[in-house]
Enzyme design. Sequence first.
Site, mmCIF file in Angstrom:
data_model
loop_
_atom_site.group_PDB
_atom_site.id
_atom_site.type_symbol
_atom_site.label_atom_id
_atom_site.label_comp_id
_atom_site.label_asym_id
_atom_site.label_seq_id
_atom_site.Cartn_x
_atom_site.Cartn_y
_atom_site.Cartn_z
ATOM 1 N N THR A 56 33.180 80.733 11.605
ATOM 2 C CA THR A 56 32.416 79.524 11.944
ATOM 3 C C THR A 56 32.779 78.410 10.963
ATOM 4 O O THR A 56 33.008 77.258 11.364
ATOM 5 C CB THR A 56 30.902 79.832 11.914
ATOM 6 O OG1 THR A 56 30.627 80.820 12.907
ATOM 7 C CG2 THR A 56 30.071 78.587 12.182
ATOM 8 N N ASN B 261 36.013 85.642 23.614
ATOM 9 C CA ASN B 261 35.169 86.716 23.090
ATOM 10 C C ASN B 261 34.359 87.424 24.167
ATOM 11 O O ASN B 261 34.005 88.580 24.028
ATOM 12 C CB ASN B 261 34.222 86.182 22.005
ATOM 13 C CG ASN B 261 33.563 84.884 22.379
ATOM 14 O OD1 ASN B 261 34.232 83.929 22.756
ATOM 15 N ND2 ASN B 261 32.252 84.825 22.286
ATOM 16 N N GLN C 205 39.256 86.736 18.089
ATOM 17 C CA GLN C 205 39.224 87.964 18.890
ATOM 18 C C GLN C 205 40.585 88.658 19.015
ATOM 19 O O GLN C 205 40.634 89.784 19.503
ATOM 20 C CB GLN C 205 38.626 87.687 20.277
ATOM 21 C CG GLN C 205 37.140 87.356 20.243
ATOM 22 C CD GLN C 205 36.257 88.524 19.774
ATOM 23 O OE1 GLN C 205 36.682 89.675 19.782
ATOM 24 N NE2 GLN C 205 35.046 88.216 19.342
ATOM 25 N N SER D 256 38.230 86.000 11.458
ATOM 26 C CA SER D 256 37.020 86.476 10.805
ATOM 27 C C SER D 256 37.162 87.957 10.481
ATOM 28 O O SER D 256 37.537 88.752 11.355
ATOM 29 C CB SER D 256 35.848 86.263 11.766
ATOM 30 O OG SER D 256 34.668 86.764 11.200
ATOM 31 N N GLY D 257 36.846 88.339 9.246
ATOM 32 C CA GLY D 257 37.040 89.718 8.823
ATOM 33 C C GLY D 257 36.276 90.731 9.650
ATOM 34 O O GLY D 257 36.800 91.789 9.988
ATOM 35 N N HIS D 258 35.018 90.396 9.994
ATOM 36 C CA HIS D 258 34.172 91.446 10.585
ATOM 37 C C HIS D 258 34.540 91.799 12.021
ATOM 38 O O HIS D 258 33.964 92.716 12.601
ATOM 39 C CB HIS D 258 32.683 91.093 10.466
ATOM 40 C CG HIS D 258 32.173 90.016 11.360
ATOM 41 N ND1 HIS D 258 31.413 90.305 12.473
ATOM 42 C CD2 HIS D 258 32.255 88.676 11.314
ATOM 43 C CE1 HIS D 258 31.053 89.169 13.057
ATOM 44 N NE2 HIS D 258 31.551 88.169 12.369
ATOM 45 N N THR E 209 33.322 79.524 -5.483
ATOM 46 C CA THR E 209 33.916 80.681 -6.156
ATOM 47 C C THR E 209 34.370 81.713 -5.126
ATOM 48 O O THR E 209 33.633 82.026 -4.191
ATOM 49 C CB THR E 209 32.889 81.303 -7.129
ATOM 50 O OG1 THR E 209 32.509 80.284 -8.050
ATOM 51 C CG2 THR E 209 33.469 82.492 -7.878
ATOM 52 N N CYS F 212 26.690 86.214 20.097
ATOM 53 C CA CYS F 212 26.162 85.228 19.150
ATOM 54 C C CYS F 212 25.078 84.398 19.804
ATOM 55 O O CYS F 212 24.307 83.735 19.139
ATOM 56 C CB CYS F 212 27.291 84.338 18.647
ATOM 57 S SG CYS F 212 28.634 85.312 18.016
HETATM 58 N N1 PLP Z 1 34.927 82.500 17.292
HETATM 59 C C1 PLP Z 1 34.876 83.548 18.128
HETATM 60 C C2 PLP Z 1 35.799 83.591 19.318
HETATM 61 C C3 PLP Z 1 33.967 84.594 17.912
HETATM 62 O O1 PLP Z 1 33.924 85.632 18.751
HETATM 63 C C4 PLP Z 1 33.092 84.509 16.782
HETATM 64 C C5 PLP Z 1 32.061 85.538 16.565
HETATM 65 O O2 PLP Z 1 31.502 86.094 17.505
HETATM 66 C C6 PLP Z 1 33.209 83.400 15.930
HETATM 67 C C7 PLP Z 1 34.134 82.416 16.222
HETATM 68 C C8 PLP Z 1 32.342 83.251 14.718
HETATM 69 O O3 PLP Z 1 32.777 84.132 13.706
HETATM 70 P P1 PLP Z 1 31.905 84.371 12.392
HETATM 71 O O4 PLP Z 1 30.875 85.380 12.766
HETATM 72 O O5 PLP Z 1 32.855 84.897 11.375
HETATM 73 O O6 PLP Z 1 31.338 83.077 11.984
#
Ligand code: PLP
Length: 392
Positions: free
Chosen positions: A71, A154, A182, A202-204, A240, A324
């Site tokens: 994000t 996503n 994705q 994004s790592g997760h 940091t 989300c």
């Molecule tokens: N962009 C896409 C296509 C996503 O699927 C997501 C999370 O669902 C994000 C951005 C946001 O990622 P983060 O959770 O790291 O902010």
Amino acid sequence: MNVYFDNNATTRVAPEVVEAMMPFFGELYGNPSSMHAFGGNVAKYVDKAREQVAAFLNASPEEIIFTSCATESDNTALRGGIEYLGEKSALITTAVEHPAILQSAHKVGEMGHEVVKLGVDHKGQINLEELKAQLKANNEKGVKSLVSIMWANNETGVIFPMEQIADICKEYGAVLHTDAVQVAGKIKVDVKKVPVDMLSMSGHKFHAPKGIGILYLRKGSFFRPFMLGGHQERGLRAGTENVPYIVGLAKACEIANYDETGIGAMRDKLQAGIMAALPDSIINGDTEHRLPGTLNISFPYVEGEAIAYHLSDAGICISTGSACASGSLDPSHVIRAMGVPFIAVHGSVRFSLSRYNTMEEVDYVLEKLPPIIKNLRALSPFGPDKGVTTYE
Ligand code: PLP
């Protein structure tokens, strides 16, 4: 049995990643910006992580910026990118982006820039001729273009033709950002082969922890930094460095295996099994250009939330619409943009698999899902048996 089929929302942290991170919560707690050797030693691990992430993308280490999440990367790319391009610049994006892009685009609009959202067809694909027409129109008006198009969606897993998009942007002199969240770990991303200017990850979403992201910035491209403060990340992102998470993210990049066949085979079995048991289900998205682990499917006449609720009771985790956006009962903006019939929009759910899933889990879902749908259909006031096949 517990089955986690919600990997586009977040993934399990790989054990190798946890192991790589641990020393940085313990003895290696120094600040990489410190002058002393104790901090300097930790800085070496950040440098190594940057090299690993760069190798993952076929980029150079100095093109990698660590952020707190995708994000933040998306906000920085759009708002910082448009600010850098100046007053006479416009944003072109799509109607099916993640809210991190759509809300940033809204802000860019409030800043006084024109924002165009390209629509999608019933398969969730954009029309490249429309992109060209918008870029041409901007060039004729003397307006610089920033383009932000996600690499894969996503919700549906639909993959956009990023190589062609990059070529078009180059031809018209536009700056291209892609939200590649994705695709990370699912398909190979090579920024030399697909020359985007900026890219978010994004790592997760690929077995690193939540709270760590990447912004790739091609050498020679620029944005106005969003996070102001210290000189970290060469002045492009103050704050940091989150060393344990940076090291974890780099480990996730190192062990990403692009196992399209294994994950794809599980998804295909799930899809075939559902279609055999419930033939009037509608698969959402371009099945020829789709991430291997994603299945978005609509069950007409029933509510996605009710399906998710009953599956959760059976130990199965899935999503309705965008994870989300959960908490809102609004139908998915992505499915709506594709023109899925209204009677099926509310019954759309997403199954998303990872390397930690198994064929036994697919079998378990195929056993539990059909009776749930049949029971919900029996309760629904809609359906061909009730003589009501539309809400109008
Ligand atoms: N962009 C896409 C296509 C996503 O699927 C997501 C999370 O669902 C994000 C951005 C946001 O990622 P983060 O959770 O790291 O902010």
